[in-house]
Enzyme design. Structure first.
Site, PDB file in Angstrom:
ATOM      1  N   SER A 128      35.429  40.080  42.846  1.00  0.00           N
ATOM      2  CA  SER A 128      34.164  40.585  43.377  1.00  0.00           C
ATOM      3  C   SER A 128      34.343  41.230  44.752  1.00  0.00           C
ATOM      4  O   SER A 128      35.102  42.178  44.888  1.00  0.00           O
ATOM      5  CB  SER A 128      33.161  39.424  43.424  1.00  0.00           C
ATOM      6  OG  SER A 128      31.863  39.873  43.722  1.00  0.00           O
ATOM      7  N   HIS A 151      32.967  43.964  39.059  1.00  0.00           N
ATOM      8  CA  HIS A 151      31.669  43.961  38.370  1.00  0.00           C
ATOM      9  C   HIS A 151      30.599  44.532  39.297  1.00  0.00           C
ATOM     10  O   HIS A 151      30.795  44.625  40.515  1.00  0.00           O
ATOM     11  CB  HIS A 151      31.293  42.543  37.919  1.00  0.00           C
ATOM     12  CG  HIS A 151      31.134  41.565  39.045  1.00  0.00           C
ATOM     13  ND1 HIS A 151      30.042  41.559  39.898  1.00  0.00           N
ATOM     14  CD2 HIS A 151      31.927  40.560  39.478  1.00  0.00           C
ATOM     15  CE1 HIS A 151      30.160  40.608  40.784  1.00  0.00           C
ATOM     16  NE2 HIS A 151      31.307  39.981  40.567  1.00  0.00           N
TER      17      HIS A 151
END
Length: 251
Positions: A128, A151
């Site tokens: 992330s 993501h």
């Protein structure tokens, strides 16, 4: 270079303490670290090691059982590293699940703007918002078995259902995309394809990139471990020293 530990032995350090004090110190080390003597970097080393572990904590305090990296601890360290003439290079070790986007970006921006050589190594995970931190250094490594999850931005808590909320998320996501593509060799198109890929993550969108795949996509420079990372950092330090001598700086 990182020098071998030259600190005094426990016996020498505790020569002025009572036997009870020495016993309490040893017990504390066993409880916290599982061993009686803890190796430390020499005081005269020219490399600082910065660890980014667990979840990156932002403005909201996380539960006490969570392993966290607090941005208010990291930012003063980076300022001190930049100002300390004895520190010539920074090694950033990552094993993080991500966390607060703005805190992660703040750390990334500070690392990328340091005037000293920096090398990052992803061990375990650099997920992330850990991705921008990993690519913010002058050179980056990833362990063969380490992973990086790419993501879209997510929000937790209360979300106001208006178009402005989506625009805010979209702009925040663009900040992350621009930083990663600026500080690595991955293109914006490829990075967004990985970010919005379907079927790679269970019940979610995104991509889990492992070791050599991160290098193939241009996200990370090289697959390697701690030895290679330190070797590269020492090489960059030596190169900077030659450049500064050529420009007339006093070392």
């Amino acid at each position: 270079m990182l020098n071998q530990n030259t600190s005094k032995t426990d016996t020498e350090d505790d020569s002025n303490e009572t036997p009870e004090g020495r016993t309490e110190g040893i017990i504390e080390k066993i409880q916290q670290l599982g061993q009686t003597s803890v190796p430390q970097l020499s005081q005269d080393t020219n490399v600082h090691c910065l660890t980014i572990i667990g979840q990156i904590e932002g403005h909201m305090q996380l539960p006490p059982q969570n392993k966290t990296t607090k941005y208010e601890h990291i930012i003063p360290q980076l300022v001190a590293i930049e100002q300390n003439p004895k520190i010539e290079g920074l090694l950033v070790v990552l094993n993080t699940v991500g966390g607060d986007v703005e805190a992660g970006l703040a750390i990334s921006e500070m690392i990328s703007t340091l005037s000293k050589p920096t090398v990052s190594i992803v061990l375990g995970g650099g997920h992330s918002i850990g991705v921008p931190i990993a690519v913010s250094c002058s050179y980056s490594f990833i362990a063969e078995t380490a992973t990086m999850t790419i993501h879209p931005i997510r929000l937790t808590g209360l979300v106001i259902g208006v178009p402005q909320s989506f625009e805010y998320m979209d702009k925040m996501q663009e900040r992350v995309v621009k930083f990663v593509t600026k500080n690595s060799d991955i293109s914006e198109e490829v990075f967004k394809d990985l970010m919005f890929a379907k079927g790679n993550l269970t019940r979610d969108i995104g991509t889990n990139v492992i070791g050599s795949d991160a290098v193939k996509y241009g996200l990370i420079n090289e697959v390697g471990g701690i030895g290679q990372a330190l070797g590269k950092l020492n090489e960059l330090i030596a190169q900077r020293g030659k450049e500064r001598k050529g420009e007339g700086f006093i070392q």
